[in-house]
Motif scaffolding. Structure first.
Motif, PDB file in Angstrom:
ATOM      1  N   THR A  94       0.840  -1.200   0.000  1.00  0.00           N
ATOM      2  CA  THR A  94       0.000   0.000   0.000  1.00  0.00           C
ATOM      3  C   THR A  94       0.874   1.249   0.000  1.00  0.00           C
ATOM      4  O   THR A  94       2.046   1.208   0.389  1.00  0.00           O
ATOM      5  CB  THR A  94      -0.911   0.051   1.242  1.00  0.00           C
ATOM      6  OG1 THR A  94      -0.098   0.247   2.411  1.00  0.00           O
ATOM      7  CG2 THR A  94      -1.723  -1.230   1.383  1.00  0.00           C
ATOM      8  N   VAL A  95       0.261   2.361  -0.410  1.00  0.00           N
ATOM      9  CA  VAL A  95       0.967   3.641  -0.400  1.00  0.00           C
ATOM     10  C   VAL A  95       1.342   4.026   1.030  1.00  0.00           C
ATOM     11  O   VAL A  95       2.450   4.505   1.293  1.00  0.00           O
ATOM     12  CB  VAL A  95       0.099   4.746  -1.042  1.00  0.00           C
ATOM     13  CG1 VAL A  95       0.712   6.123  -0.814  1.00  0.00           C
ATOM     14  CG2 VAL A  95      -0.078   4.490  -2.525  1.00  0.00           C
ATOM     15  N   GLY A  96       0.426   3.798   1.977  1.00  0.00           N
ATOM     16  CA  GLY A  96       0.713   4.131   3.375  1.00  0.00           C
ATOM     17  C   GLY A  96       1.931   3.388   3.898  1.00  0.00           C
ATOM     18  O   GLY A  96       2.790   3.982   4.569  1.00  0.00           O
ATOM     19  N   MET A  97       2.028   2.097   3.586  1.00  0.00           N
ATOM     20  CA  MET A  97       3.196   1.316   4.001  1.00  0.00           C
ATOM     21  C   MET A  97       4.466   1.845   3.340  1.00  0.00           C
ATOM     22  O   MET A  97       5.525   1.930   3.961  1.00  0.00           O
ATOM     23  CB  MET A  97       2.985  -0.158   3.651  1.00  0.00           C
ATOM     24  CG  MET A  97       1.916  -0.856   4.477  1.00  0.00           C
ATOM     25  SD  MET A  97       1.467  -2.485   3.793  1.00  0.00           S
ATOM     26  CE  MET A  97       3.023  -3.360   3.976  1.00  0.00           C
ATOM     27  N   ALA A  98       4.343   2.218   2.059  1.00  0.00           N
ATOM     28  CA  ALA A  98       5.499   2.742   1.335  1.00  0.00           C
ATOM     29  C   ALA A  98       5.998   4.040   1.965  1.00  0.00           C
ATOM     30  O   ALA A  98       7.205   4.246   2.123  1.00  0.00           O
ATOM     31  CB  ALA A  98       5.144   2.968  -0.135  1.00  0.00           C
ATOM     32  N   LEU A  99       5.070   4.916   2.360  1.00  0.00           N
ATOM     33  CA  LEU A  99       5.462   6.183   2.994  1.00  0.00           C
ATOM     34  C   LEU A  99       6.158   5.931   4.326  1.00  0.00           C
ATOM     35  O   LEU A  99       7.117   6.630   4.678  1.00  0.00           O
ATOM     36  CB  LEU A  99       4.237   7.071   3.204  1.00  0.00           C
ATOM     37  CG  LEU A  99       3.565   7.625   1.942  1.00  0.00           C
ATOM     38  CD1 LEU A  99       2.328   8.430   2.304  1.00  0.00           C
ATOM     39  CD2 LEU A  99       4.528   8.466   1.123  1.00  0.00           C
ATOM     40  N   THR A 100       5.705   4.927   5.052  1.00  0.00           N
ATOM     41  CA  THR A 100       6.344   4.580   6.320  1.00  0.00           C
ATOM     42  C   THR A 100       7.782   4.125   6.086  1.00  0.00           C
ATOM     43  O   THR A 100       8.703   4.501   6.829  1.00  0.00           O
ATOM     44  CB  THR A 100       5.550   3.470   7.036  1.00  0.00           C
ATOM     45  OG1 THR A 100       4.228   3.941   7.287  1.00  0.00           O
ATOM     46  CG2 THR A 100       6.202   3.094   8.352  1.00  0.00           C
ATOM     47  N   VAL A 101       7.986   3.327   5.038  1.00  0.00           N
ATOM     48  CA  VAL A 101       9.328   2.839   4.711  1.00  0.00           C
ATOM     49  C   VAL A 101      10.237   3.993   4.283  1.00  0.00           C
ATOM     50  O   VAL A 101      11.380   4.108   4.738  1.00  0.00           O
ATOM     51  CB  VAL A 101       9.268   1.777   3.587  1.00  0.00           C
ATOM     52  CG1 VAL A 101      10.666   1.455   3.053  1.00  0.00           C
ATOM     53  CG2 VAL A 101       8.584   0.514   4.098  1.00  0.00           C
TER      54      VAL A 101
END
Length: 289
Positions: free
Chosen positions: A80-87
């Motif tokens: 997900t985009v949210g997970m990508a932003l966290t990374v």
């Protein structure tokens, strides 16, 4: 609104020139305006950033592609985009979105610009990295300067007949500077156009002024210009050298003529420069559009 800056007077004068008046400067994209609004808040809003990144399929794909690149070495790919932003972290995500939005707003099909955006983002990454080494300097200004430094080129390629041939000539000539060749043929140059785009797109005045001056290394010793502007011009040439080293390109004539002056201006040693070439390699390799 962007605050008034001394560069604005230069831009007003440039824009009344017939050669410049005929060139259409693309408006600031809505998505970049929204990104600037998010960045202007006292605290970066991760939910707003996720909403913006998710609003466009290409933007979302760019964020997830970088998060899943070898640079981050994840055991499992993000979904997900949210997970990508966290990374990625919020600030690197903001920078990626800035680069992607800018590229899409200034798309030009030309062999001349085949690797233009990859080089621009690598230059931005290098400028930010060098900025982190400088005392009381905002590395974010370095990133913006590096990304927009040559942004006048795609504008001129699209708007001015014969400009691509002028660039080829300018790269080959040894008797005058790049911008002198541009002005001889078109009565303007990519540095002026880049500064106009930067201010039209609400970038800080110091960034726009450094873009205007980035081939004029006499400014390094000219105290009429703010130290931030002079630092940006100097670190821009160092960043270009680092990108060229990564791309296995020979040092430019400007580097041979002014590289040492820029290193001295920033108090950078050859050992530091050599170390940065290695340190930046993974981030440079991760740049893919």
């Amino acid at each position: 609104m962007t605050a008034p800056h001394p560069i604005d007077q230069d831009i007003r004068q440039a824009r009344v020139h017939p050669a410049v008046r005929a060139i259409v400067v693309p408006p600031c994209p809505e998505s970049l305006l929204r990104l600037q609004q998010i960045m202007a808040e006292p605290e970066l809003d991760s939910a707003a950033l996720e909403q913006l990144a998710s609003s466009d399929v290409a933007l979302a794909a760019a964020v997830m592609r970088l998060a899943n690149s070898p640079l981050y070495g994840l055991a499992q790919p993000v979904q997900t985009v949210g997970m990508a932003l966290t990374v990625l972290g919020l600030q690197p995500a903001v920078q990626l979105l800035s680069a992607f939005i800018t590229r899409n707003a200034l798309q030009v099909r030309s062999p001349l610009l085949e690797h233009f955006w990859e080089s621009s983002q690598r230059r931005a990454i290098a400028c930010e990295h060098i900025g982190h080494q400088l005392y009381s300097f905002d590395p974010g200004l370095g990133y913006s300067f590096g990304l927009f430094c040559h942004v006048g080129m795609p504008v001129l390629v699209k708007a001015v007949r014969g400009y691509a041939g002028t660039v080829t000539e300018a790269l080959a000539r040894k008797d005058r500077t790049f911008t002198q060749t541009e002005n001889a043929s078109h009565r303007t140059d990519h540095a002026v156009m880049g500064a106009i785009v930067a201010r039209t797109w609400h970038l800080p005045g110091d960034v726009a002024q450094a873009i205007w001056l980035h081939h004029d290394f006499a400014c390094l010793d000219d105290e009429r210009f703010d130290p931030t502007v002079r630092h940006l011009v100097a670190l821009g040439l160092l960043a270009e050298f680092l990108v060229n080293q990564h791309d296995n390109l020979p040092p430019t004539r400007e580097w041979q003529q002014h590289g040492q002056a820029c290193m001295d201006h920033l108090h950078v040693t050859q050992d530091e420069l050599d170390h940065w070439i290695d340190a930046l390699h993974p981030a440079f390799e991760a740049v893919r559009f």
